[in-house]
Design a protein around this motif. Structure first.
Motif, PDB file in Angstrom:
ATOM      1  N   CYS A  96       0.842  -1.202   0.000  1.00  0.00           N
ATOM      2  CA  CYS A  96       0.000   0.000   0.000  1.00  0.00           C
ATOM      3  C   CYS A  96       0.876   1.251   0.000  1.00  0.00           C
ATOM      4  CB  CYS A  96      -0.930   0.005   1.208  1.00  0.00           C
ATOM      5  SG  CYS A  96      -2.219  -1.225   1.144  1.00  0.00           S
ATOM      6  N   TYR A  97       1.941   1.220   0.792  1.00  0.00           N
ATOM      7  CA  TYR A  97       2.879   2.336   0.849  1.00  0.00           C
ATOM      8  C   TYR A  97       3.510   2.559  -0.528  1.00  0.00           C
ATOM      9  CZ  TYR A  97       6.932   5.099   2.247  1.00  0.00           C
ATOM     10  OH  TYR A  97       7.887   6.072   2.353  1.00  0.00           O
ATOM     11  N   LEU A  98       3.913   1.485  -1.175  1.00  0.00           N
ATOM     12  CA  LEU A  98       4.519   1.560  -2.500  1.00  0.00           C
ATOM     13  C   LEU A  98       3.561   2.197  -3.499  1.00  0.00           C
ATOM     14  CD1 LEU A  98       7.008   0.654  -4.265  1.00  0.00           C
ATOM     15  CD2 LEU A  98       5.680  -1.385  -4.770  1.00  0.00           C
ATOM     16  N   GLU A  99       2.309   1.786  -3.481  1.00  0.00           N
ATOM     17  CA  GLU A  99       1.303   2.367  -4.377  1.00  0.00           C
ATOM     18  C   GLU A  99       1.119   3.853  -4.112  1.00  0.00           C
ATOM     19  OE1 GLU A  99      -2.540   0.501  -4.685  1.00  0.00           O
ATOM     20  OE2 GLU A  99      -1.613  -1.479  -4.495  1.00  0.00           O
ATOM     21  N   ARG A 100       0.983   4.209  -2.832  1.00  0.00           N
ATOM     22  CA  ARG A 100       0.750   5.604  -2.456  1.00  0.00           C
ATOM     23  C   ARG A 100       1.914   6.491  -2.901  1.00  0.00           C
ATOM     24  NH1 ARG A 100       0.282   5.027   2.834  1.00  0.00           N
ATOM     25  NH2 ARG A 100       2.281   5.923   3.393  1.00  0.00           N
ATOM     26  N   ARG A 101       3.148   6.039  -2.652  1.00  0.00           N
ATOM     27  CA  ARG A 101       4.310   6.840  -3.017  1.00  0.00           C
ATOM     28  C   ARG A 101       4.498   6.911  -4.534  1.00  0.00           C
ATOM     29  NH1 ARG A 101       6.117  10.281   0.655  1.00  0.00           N
ATOM     30  NH2 ARG A 101       7.918   9.437   1.638  1.00  0.00           N
ATOM     31  N   THR A 102       4.130   5.865  -5.257  1.00  0.00           N
ATOM     32  CA  THR A 102       4.217   5.868  -6.708  1.00  0.00           C
ATOM     33  C   THR A 102       3.255   6.911  -7.274  1.00  0.00           C
ATOM     34  OG1 THR A 102       4.818   3.528  -6.727  1.00  0.00           O
ATOM     35  CG2 THR A 102       4.038   4.456  -8.795  1.00  0.00           C
ATOM     36  N   LYS A 103       2.057   6.992  -6.702  1.00  0.00           N
ATOM     37  CA  LYS A 103       1.083   7.994  -7.138  1.00  0.00           C
ATOM     38  C   LYS A 103       1.571   9.409  -6.853  1.00  0.00           C
ATOM     39  CE  LYS A 103      -2.933   5.032  -6.674  1.00  0.00           C
ATOM     40  NZ  LYS A 103      -4.133   4.721  -5.886  1.00  0.00           N
ATOM     41  N   GLN A 104       2.424   9.562  -5.839  1.00  0.00           N
ATOM     42  CA  GLN A 104       2.987  10.867  -5.507  1.00  0.00           C
ATOM     43  C   GLN A 104       4.140  11.238  -6.446  1.00  0.00           C
ATOM     44  OE1 GLN A 104       4.128  10.544  -1.383  1.00  0.00           O
ATOM     45  NE2 GLN A 104       2.024  10.806  -0.658  1.00  0.00           N
ATOM     46  N   GLY A 105       4.544  10.303  -7.292  1.00  0.00           N
ATOM     47  CA  GLY A 105       5.585  10.591  -8.279  1.00  0.00           C
ATOM     48  C   GLY A 105       6.979  10.160  -7.901  1.00  0.00           C
ATOM     49  N   MET A 106       7.128   9.393  -6.833  1.00  0.00           N
ATOM     50  CA  MET A 106       8.455   8.930  -6.429  1.00  0.00           C
ATOM     51  C   MET A 106       8.880   7.741  -7.287  1.00  0.00           C
ATOM     52  SD  MET A 106       8.368   9.145  -2.277  1.00  0.00           S
ATOM     53  CE  MET A 106      10.126   8.962  -2.047  1.00  0.00           C
ATOM     54  N   SER A 107      10.183   7.634  -7.527  1.00  0.00           N
ATOM     55  CA  SER A 107      10.695   6.491  -8.268  1.00  0.00           C
ATOM     56  C   SER A 107      10.795   5.294  -7.319  1.00  0.00           C
ATOM     57  CB  SER A 107      12.077   6.800  -8.840  1.00  0.00           C
ATOM     58  OG  SER A 107      13.035   6.896  -7.810  1.00  0.00           O
ATOM     59  N   LYS A 108      10.905   4.108  -7.894  1.00  0.00           N
ATOM     60  CA  LYS A 108      10.997   2.910  -7.060  1.00  0.00           C
ATOM     61  C   LYS A 108      12.272   2.955  -6.212  1.00  0.00           C
ATOM     62  CE  LYS A 108      10.461  -2.017  -6.976  1.00  0.00           C
ATOM     63  NZ  LYS A 108      10.104  -3.214  -7.702  1.00  0.00           N
ATOM     64  N   ARG A 109      13.317   3.506  -6.765  1.00  0.00           N
ATOM     65  CA  ARG A 109      14.571   3.612  -6.030  1.00  0.00           C
ATOM     66  C   ARG A 109      14.411   4.492  -4.784  1.00  0.00           C
ATOM     67  NH1 ARG A 109      20.288   5.192  -8.881  1.00  0.00           N
ATOM     68  NH2 ARG A 109      21.592   4.511  -7.172  1.00  0.00           N
ATOM     69  N   GLU A 110      13.712   5.614  -4.920  1.00  0.00           N
ATOM     70  CA  GLU A 110      13.469   6.499  -3.780  1.00  0.00           C
ATOM     71  C   GLU A 110      12.593   5.813  -2.735  1.00  0.00           C
ATOM     72  OE1 GLU A 110      13.355  10.971  -5.574  1.00  0.00           O
ATOM     73  OE2 GLU A 110      11.735   9.627  -6.171  1.00  0.00           O
ATOM     74  N   ILE A 111      11.594   5.084  -3.208  1.00  0.00           N
ATOM     75  CA  ILE A 111      10.683   4.391  -2.301  1.00  0.00           C
ATOM     76  C   ILE A 111      11.431   3.331  -1.502  1.00  0.00           C
ATOM     77  CG2 ILE A 111       8.644   2.914  -2.163  1.00  0.00           C
ATOM     78  CD1 ILE A 111       7.668   4.375  -4.756  1.00  0.00           C
ATOM     79  N   VAL A 112      12.292   2.580  -2.157  1.00  0.00           N
ATOM     80  CA  VAL A 112      13.073   1.540  -1.472  1.00  0.00           C
ATOM     81  C   VAL A 112      13.972   2.176  -0.427  1.00  0.00           C
ATOM     82  CG1 VAL A 112      14.880  -0.204  -1.774  1.00  0.00           C
ATOM     83  CG2 VAL A 112      12.931  -0.150  -3.333  1.00  0.00           C
ATOM     84  N   ARG A 113      14.564   3.335  -0.724  1.00  0.00           N
ATOM     85  CA  ARG A 113      15.409   4.036   0.240  1.00  0.00           C
ATOM     86  C   ARG A 113      14.606   4.421   1.477  1.00  0.00           C
ATOM     87  NH1 ARG A 113      16.383   9.476   0.069  1.00  0.00           N
ATOM     88  NH2 ARG A 113      15.653   9.483  -2.076  1.00  0.00           N
ATOM     89  N   CYS A 114      13.388   4.924   1.270  1.00  0.00           N
ATOM     90  CA  CYS A 114      12.515   5.284   2.394  1.00  0.00           C
ATOM     91  C   CYS A 114      12.141   4.043   3.209  1.00  0.00           C
ATOM     92  CB  CYS A 114      11.249   5.969   1.890  1.00  0.00           C
ATOM     93  SG  CYS A 114      11.528   7.589   1.172  1.00  0.00           S
ATOM     94  N   LEU A 115      11.857   2.949   2.514  1.00  0.00           N
ATOM     95  CA  LEU A 115      11.485   1.707   3.200  1.00  0.00           C
ATOM     96  C   LEU A 115      12.632   1.180   4.052  1.00  0.00           C
ATOM     97  CD1 LEU A 115       9.452  -0.168   0.476  1.00  0.00           C
ATOM     98  CD2 LEU A 115       8.609   0.618   2.679  1.00  0.00           C
ATOM     99  N   LYS A 116      13.851   1.306   3.572  1.00  0.00           N
ATOM    100  CA  LYS A 116      15.005   0.853   4.347  1.00  0.00           C
ATOM    101  C   LYS A 116      15.091   1.617   5.665  1.00  0.00           C
ATOM    102  CE  LYS A 116      17.994  -0.662   0.593  1.00  0.00           C
ATOM    103  NZ  LYS A 116      19.256  -0.368  -0.128  1.00  0.00           N
ATOM    104  N   ARG A 117      14.885   2.921   5.607  1.00  0.00           N
ATOM    105  CA  ARG A 117      14.906   3.717   6.836  1.00  0.00           C
ATOM    106  C   ARG A 117      13.778   3.294   7.761  1.00  0.00           C
ATOM    107  NH1 ARG A 117      15.719   9.502   4.181  1.00  0.00           N
ATOM    108  NH2 ARG A 117      13.809   8.753   3.269  1.00  0.00           N
TER     109      ARG A 117
END
Length: 56
Positions: free
Chosen positions: A12-33
């Motif tokens: 769900c987080y991945l979907e939400r952030r993708t809709k906000q325009g973030m790249s998958k690489r940025e999303i993975v970085r946020c998830l790691k934190r």
């Protein structure tokens, strides 16, 4: 990467952030934190509350 595939909250987080325009690489970085913070809370020692000392 496993969480992205199997964990519903993460998907769900991945979907939400993708809709906000973030790249998958940025999303993975946020998830790691996020995962690091989650694990850190689990390994912290329980807070010890001071007990009242007996009256002398």
């Amino acid at each position: 990467m496993t969480r992205i595939r199997w964990d519903e909250r993460t998907r769900c987080y991945l979907e939400r952030r993708t809709k906000q325009g973030m790249s998958k690489r940025e999303i993975v970085r946020c998830l790691k934190r996020y995962v690091a913070r989650e694990i850190y809370r689990q390994i912290l020692p329980k807070t010890i509350t001071p007990t009242a000392s007996p009256a002398t």
